[in-house]
Design a protein around this motif. Structure first.
Motif, mmCIF file in Angstrom:
data_model
loop_
_atom_site.group_PDB
_atom_site.id
_atom_site.type_symbol
_atom_site.label_atom_id
_atom_site.label_comp_id
_atom_site.label_asym_id
_atom_site.label_seq_id
_atom_site.Cartn_x
_atom_site.Cartn_y
_atom_site.Cartn_z
ATOM 1 N N SER B 50 -6.494 -37.154 41.806
ATOM 2 C CA SER B 50 -6.425 -36.205 43.145
ATOM 3 C C SER B 50 -6.914 -37.333 44.102
ATOM 4 C CB SER B 50 -7.772 -35.390 43.257
ATOM 5 O OG SER B 50 -7.367 -34.298 42.201
ATOM 6 N N ASP B 181 -1.096 -31.176 42.951
ATOM 7 C CA ASP B 181 -2.285 -31.318 42.344
ATOM 8 C C ASP B 181 -2.639 -30.203 41.570
ATOM 9 O OD1 ASP B 181 -4.380 -32.346 41.366
ATOM 10 O OD2 ASP B 181 -5.334 -32.906 43.194
ATOM 11 N N GLU B 182 -2.509 -30.180 40.098
ATOM 12 C CA GLU B 182 -2.861 -29.258 39.022
ATOM 13 C C GLU B 182 -2.350 -27.698 39.700
ATOM 14 O OE1 GLU B 182 -6.071 -29.884 36.649
ATOM 15 O OE2 GLU B 182 -6.587 -31.671 37.519
HETATM 16 MG MG MG Z 1 -8.364 -33.538 40.876
#
Ligand code: MG
Ligand code: ATP
Lengths: 273, 326
Positions: B50, B181-182
């Motif tokens: 991240s 991001d995910e």
């Molecule tokens: Mg993350």
């Protein structure tokens, strides 16, 4: 439900005060300043004089009705000024942090340390009596709670996903503050604002009572109390009715504030959905 | 590919400033993504995925900062751009969606308004046009009855619907790069598949490049053309998705591959139990010397404990950071 009652009663009292203020020319029986007649001086309440008359023979009822205009103008306008100052300072301080935050914090603590009425008194002493000075004095001296709440809300909201997301999506600082932060802290700000309006109405009465606010013959509830001071035993209606008006208005605003707190509280809001 | 890559990260180091000391949370990370390409970043929680993504859009905040290296978007170093230009890049050219669709939307604003805001902010549209475009954007992410849904508040939508709204917001201005991001971690499995399919279709149709970040190697390899595996702040292996299952070289990648549930031969042979990688991820302040994976690596030797391995190129698309790569 108990939750709703304070909101309803408070809302009704506040609405009543506003309606009375707006419709004063139609509700009043006589002109509040000009219609003096020493022939009817200090008449007790009757069918003719609902709230009695004062030493100059003016109709107390009409004066109380007109007084709503001044009290509410002072309450609403000065609190709006306070809210704008408090939110602007608190939001920007919490958002930017650093030296600006230090300055705002220092200023807030200073304001909290000085009783706001004393501060307003000092400003009034410099500016002299009158409506404008009242608005300035009360508008500049009661923003510290709003500021604190705005700053604390900003600090906790800043780390929320949607604030981060806004930054990632290219929102500028001002846009983040206005679209993401401000709407999410509006609940407590409105509550504080409503309660603050109540204290502004009281402060106006106090300052006018001390002769620093609205000067006689203009009818503000505070100035009426001030004039009635000497006749409190002989003609109690002179003090009772303006006092009652202050009491009901401030009570209404406080109840309204409490009621709003209950419905604007994020916890109770999520319960409703 | 002619000209510079869409985004080019070179030897990126991200520092975590802990008052007196400073540790490198991410180090020596290099990769590039071409226009319209799909690239995946895989690794365990806390390995630095991240913060790498945040560095790409110039949004690292204290205590994190870019310590070294270059991040070039269309050949221009992002960090040297003035703040205003960085901001017009964000949301407009590079967009991002997050793991938590629950919290990434403003709770007090109707979703249509939040989509429309992008058209106003980056597209210079009037609110009137923006609101109309918002309905179209919501329709494009297959939200049923979009003209009604634009008035809904986030809490009135399911997680999957919210993630669709996030995708609509992210793709509103037709960005060149979408960082995800995910994007599906918080959703349940069937919704996950729908969202992934939606992203695949929309991005392919618009030629949007995607940086997909996840700890799910299977998902990333399925979605992306190339995959980088990250461990403790370093990229340990980079491969085309076709190669990663067949021919991975790094023991950590091998571990990830072995820990994936799969149907077929091995399951039938009775080896249905998934294998996990022994040991735990080292703390960021306490990375082991040498190869950072060495305490958990079955093949570790003396050199692994003392010397950090350099990257070795493997063909055109691959690289590995291991002393013992096959
Ligand atoms: Mg993350
Ligand atoms: N604001 C911060 N302050 C201090 N440390 C941070 C901060 N943000 C991230 N870190 C540290 O940096 C490292 C990398 O974090 P990052 O969020 O990039 O991990 P990740 O790979 O995305 O993990 P996850 O899969 O859990 O999202 C972590 O060890 C984390 O503790």
């Amino acid at each position: 439900m108990k939750l709703g009652t304070s909101l309803i009663i408070g809302g009704l009292l506040f609405t009543l005060a506003i309606v009375v203020g707006l419709l004063a020319p139609w509700l009043a029986h006589t002109d509040p300043v000009m219609d003096a007649n020493l022939m009817n001086a200090e008449e007790p309440p009757s069918w003719m004089w609902w709230f009695g008359t004062d030493a100059q023979g003016r109709d107390i009822y009409s004066r109380v009705v007109y007084g709503a205009r001044i009290s509410l103008t002072v309450g609403i306008v000065s609190q709006l000024v306070n809210s704008v100052i408090g939110v602007t300072l608190g939001l920007s301080a919490g958002y930017f942090g650093g030296w600006w935050d230090d300055i705002v914090n220092g200023l807030t603590n200073l304001m909290l340390a000085i009783p706001s009425l004393i501060f307003a008194l000092a400003i009034m002493a410099v500016l002299g009596p009158g409506l404008t000075s009242l608005l300035i004095a009360l508008g500049l001296t009661n923003w510290s709670f709003t500021c604190r709440i705005a700053r604390a809300s900003t600090l906790s909201l800043k780390s929320q996903g949607y604030v981060q997301a806004a930054r990632v999506l290219g929102y500028g600082d001002l846009r983040i503050m206005i679209t993401q932060l401000l709407p999410n802290m509006l609940g407590p700000i409105i509550v504080i604002g409503t309660l603050g309006m109540g204290s502004a109405v009281l402060a106006e009465a106090s300052l006018s009572f001390l002769g620093l606010g609205i000067r006689p013959p203009y009818p503000s509830w505070g100035s009426m109390l001030s004039e009635a001071r000497d006749q409190i035993t002989t003609a109690p209606w002179l003090s009772v009715f303006p006092g009652l008006a202050i009491f009901l208005t401030v009570l209404g605003l406080n109840l309204l504030g409490d009621g709003l707190r209950d419905i604007l509280d994020p916890q109770s809001r999520s319960r409703r959905t | 590919m002619t000209g510079p890559a869409l985004i080019d990260v070179e030897d990126l180091r991200i520092d975590l400033n802990l008052g007196s000391s400073r540790v490198a949370a991410v180090e020596g990370v290099s990769f590039h993504i071409d226009r319209g390409e799909t690239f995946g970043l895989v690794g365990e929680s806390g390995c630095g995925k991240s913060i790498t993504a945040l560095a790409l859009i110039g949004l690292l905040r204290r205590p994190l900062s870019v310590g070294a290296g270059a991040i070039r978007f269309e050949g221009r170093e992002i960090q040297n751009l003035p703040a205003v230009e960085q901001r017009t890049l964000r949301g407009n050219r590079i967009a991002m969606i997050f793991q938590e669709p629950m919290t990434a939307l403003n709770p007090v604003s109707p979703v249509g308004r939040q989509i429309a805001e992008m058209f106003v902010l980056h597209g210079g549209k009037s609110w009137r046009d923006a609101n109309r475009l918002a309905v179209e954007a919501l329709a494009s992410v297959r939200v049923p009855a979009p003209e009604r849904r634009v008035k809904d508040y986030p809490h009135q939508l399911s997680g999957g619907m919210r993630q669709r709204v996030m995708i609509a917001i992210a793709l509103a201005c037709g960005p060149d790069l979408l960082i995800a991001d995910e994007p599906t971690t918080a959703l349940d499995v069937t919704v996950q598949a729908e969202i992934i399919e939606l992203m695949r279709n929309l991005c392919a149709a618009r030629g949007t490049a995607v940086l997909m970040i996840s700890h799910d190697l299977g998902l990333v390899a399925n979605f992306c053309r190339r995959v980088a595996v990250m461990y403790a702040g370093r990229i340990v292996e980079q491969r085309s998705s076709d190669d990663i299952f067949r021919a991975c070289s790094h023991p950590y990648t091998q571990g990830l591959v072995d820990s994936l549930p799969r149907l077929g031969s091995r399951a039938r042979l009775g080896r249905s139990r998934l294998r996990e990688i022994a040991g735990v991820v080292p703390a960021i302040t306490n990375f082991p010397s040498g190869c950072r994976f060495n305490p958990r690596c079955a093949q570790a030797t003396e050199v692994c404990r003392t010397t950090a391995p350099e990257t070795t190129m493997l063909g055109a698309d691959g690289l590995v950071r291991c002393h013992h790569h096959a």
